[in-house]
Write an enzyme that holds these catalytic residues in place. Structure first.
Site, mmCIF file in Angstrom:
data_model
loop_
_atom_site.group_PDB
_atom_site.id
_atom_site.type_symbol
_atom_site.label_atom_id
_atom_site.label_comp_id
_atom_site.label_asym_id
_atom_site.label_seq_id
_atom_site.Cartn_x
_atom_site.Cartn_y
_atom_site.Cartn_z
ATOM 1 N N HIS A 261 0.852 -1.188 0.000
ATOM 2 C CA HIS A 261 0.000 0.000 0.000
ATOM 3 C C HIS A 261 0.883 1.230 0.000
ATOM 4 O O HIS A 261 1.926 1.242 0.645
ATOM 5 C CB HIS A 261 -0.899 0.002 1.250
ATOM 6 C CG HIS A 261 -2.064 0.924 1.132
ATOM 7 N ND1 HIS A 261 -1.966 2.261 1.403
ATOM 8 C CD2 HIS A 261 -3.342 0.686 0.741
ATOM 9 C CE1 HIS A 261 -3.150 2.814 1.193
ATOM 10 N NE2 HIS A 261 -4.001 1.886 0.787
ATOM 11 N N ASP A 315 -7.873 -5.344 -0.012
ATOM 12 C CA ASP A 315 -8.364 -6.238 -1.056
ATOM 13 C C ASP A 315 -7.991 -7.703 -0.821
ATOM 14 O O ASP A 315 -8.429 -8.569 -1.572
ATOM 15 C CB ASP A 315 -7.814 -5.799 -2.430
ATOM 16 C CG ASP A 315 -8.521 -4.541 -2.927
ATOM 17 O OD1 ASP A 315 -9.720 -4.408 -2.660
ATOM 18 O OD2 ASP A 315 -7.868 -3.702 -3.573
#
Ligand code: SDX
Length: 378
Positions: A261, A315
């Protein structure tokens, strides 16, 4: 004029002043309007969280009831939109169907009355209410069935699951789905929110704002990763294959889906909550062999890439939750969009409050003074 250093991906460059959400990527902290995501996941519901994000404060009981009723009342879509969607190819991706349908709402409701709070509220309600209906309609129509009318007796999340299957969902599944929507509702200046704010800054209509953000969310580096995670788990196939798969990715410098991320350098707090929700579903509806693979992936990636701050993101575990609910894989990203509409609309409203059109600069790296070569000389 101040000359800034070029930062690919605008890494670390503030694109707005915002009071909507906050992320501390080192501590794994996420807050919506100052309230921690863990607390909202435990105590709130999606529409209340959407209200909080968009209007800045938790609603009173009366405000919440009125908002829920308005959303319930606007769930139906016009038959012309349904007819338009019927002509979409059934092999098309539901994110493309959603982007086209969201844009089509503008054909009916765009007035660009952006200073009128009634218009703003109307657009918020309509987008939150109809996007789940449009996704469910596409799902049924691509199988050759008629879409199902929304069920007024069911709340927001239960109604969406009902419209997908024509069956009232299990209460635990509906509750968990609603928590998933809370977790996906907002996340500071991510790519699709940036896209929404850029579009909003031109003072176009909110349907165009949401349609542009849906297009941005779909890519595999952003919301589309949840779909790719399930395909990856399928390809890996067994716990024994995890280590060789990851070593192969590292050798080829391929990205491992659902990990990493831009902001978080620890495990995404939403991934922790989603993992817990997945376990609750497995306890009630049976285990999933992909969960063993996923856990082994988390261990091996931490071992190999933990020093770079690469851990599961939002996700990674969401797909396992939706899979257990028997939701088709290509609807995972549209479901992300159902939730993120709340965040996009909050940013749309905030952008309008102090608007300046986005117009960054560039570092020109091309040629100057070139001559035009006639076609027959090229
Ligand atoms: C979302 O921004 C948001 O908030 C987004 C989101 C939201 O709620 O809106 O949280 C939702 O989009 C989640 C992210 C979903 N995407 C994926 O799961 C795809 C896989 N992940 C990545 O491609 C990547 O981690 C990104 C796109 C999420 C972040 O990319 P960055 O910040 O541009 O980082 P990078 O690609 O430049 O990587 C930095 C380093 C590199 O190593 P070095 O070259 O420095 O040695 O980390 C490595 C990368 O190779 N790396 C990975 C990796 N992610 C980063 N290595 C292997 N697998 C990965 N997934």
């Amino acid at each position: 004029m101040m000359v800034c250093e070029f930062k690919p991906g605008l890494e670390g460059i503030p694109a707005a002043q915002s009071g909507i959400s906050f992320v501390d990527g080192q501590k794994g902290l996420l807050e919506y309007r100052g309230i921690r995501i863990e607390e909202l996941a435990e105590k709130s519901n999606f529409l209340e969280t959407a209200y909080l994000l968009i209007w800045g404060e938790l609603p009173t009981k009366e405000e919440l009831t009125a908002f829920e009723e308005e959303v319930r009342y606007h769930r139906r879509i016009k038959y012309r939109i349904r007819d338009m969607m019927k002509s979409f190819p059934e092999s098309g991706h539901p994110m493309d169907a959603l982007q086209a349908s969201a844009a089509a709402l503008g054909l009916f409701y765009s007035r660009r009355d952006l200073h009128n709070p009634v218009y703003i509220r109307d657009a918020v309600v309509r987008l939150l209410a109809t996007i789940p209906t449009m996704i469910a309609a596409f799902q049924l129509m691509r199988k050759g069935n008629d879409p199902v009318r929304p069920n007024d007796n069911l709340d927001y999340s239960a109604n969406f699951l009902y419209m997908l299957t024509e069956e009232e969902p299990d209460p635990l599944a509906a509750k968990i789905f609603d928590v998933c929507l809370i977790l996906h509702a907002e996340h500071t200046m991510n790519a699709s929110t940036f896209s929404a704010r850029v579009t909003a800054s031109t003072l176009t209509d909110p349907y165009a704002v949401v349609a542009s953000a849906v297009g941005t969310l779909g890519g595999p580096l952003h919301g589309g990763a949840n779909e790719e995670v399930i395909q990856m788990l399928e390809n890996i196939g067994s716990v024994e294959n995890v280590r060789p798969y990851i070593e192969d990715c590292l050798q080829k410098k391929a990205k491992i889906m659902g990990f990493g991320h831009r902001v978080y350098k620890v495990k995404d707090p939403r991934a922790t909550i989603l993992q817990n929700l997945a376990e609750q579903l497995f306890a009630k509806f049976g285990q999933d062999k992909y969960y063993d693979i996923a856990q082994e992936m988390e261990r091996v990636v931490a071992e190999k890439l933990g020093h770079k701050g690469i851990y599961p993101n939002v996700d990674f575990y969401s797909g396992l939750v939706y899979r257990k609910m028997e939701i088709p894989t290509d609807l995972f990203t549209p479901i992300f969009a159902i939730a993120r509409v709340a965040g996009w609309l909050a940013h749309w409203k905030e952008q309008l409050a102090e608007n300046r059109i986005f117009r960054p600069t560039q570092v020109y790296s091309g040629l100057h003074g070139m001559e035009y070569t006639p076609l027959n000389q090229r």
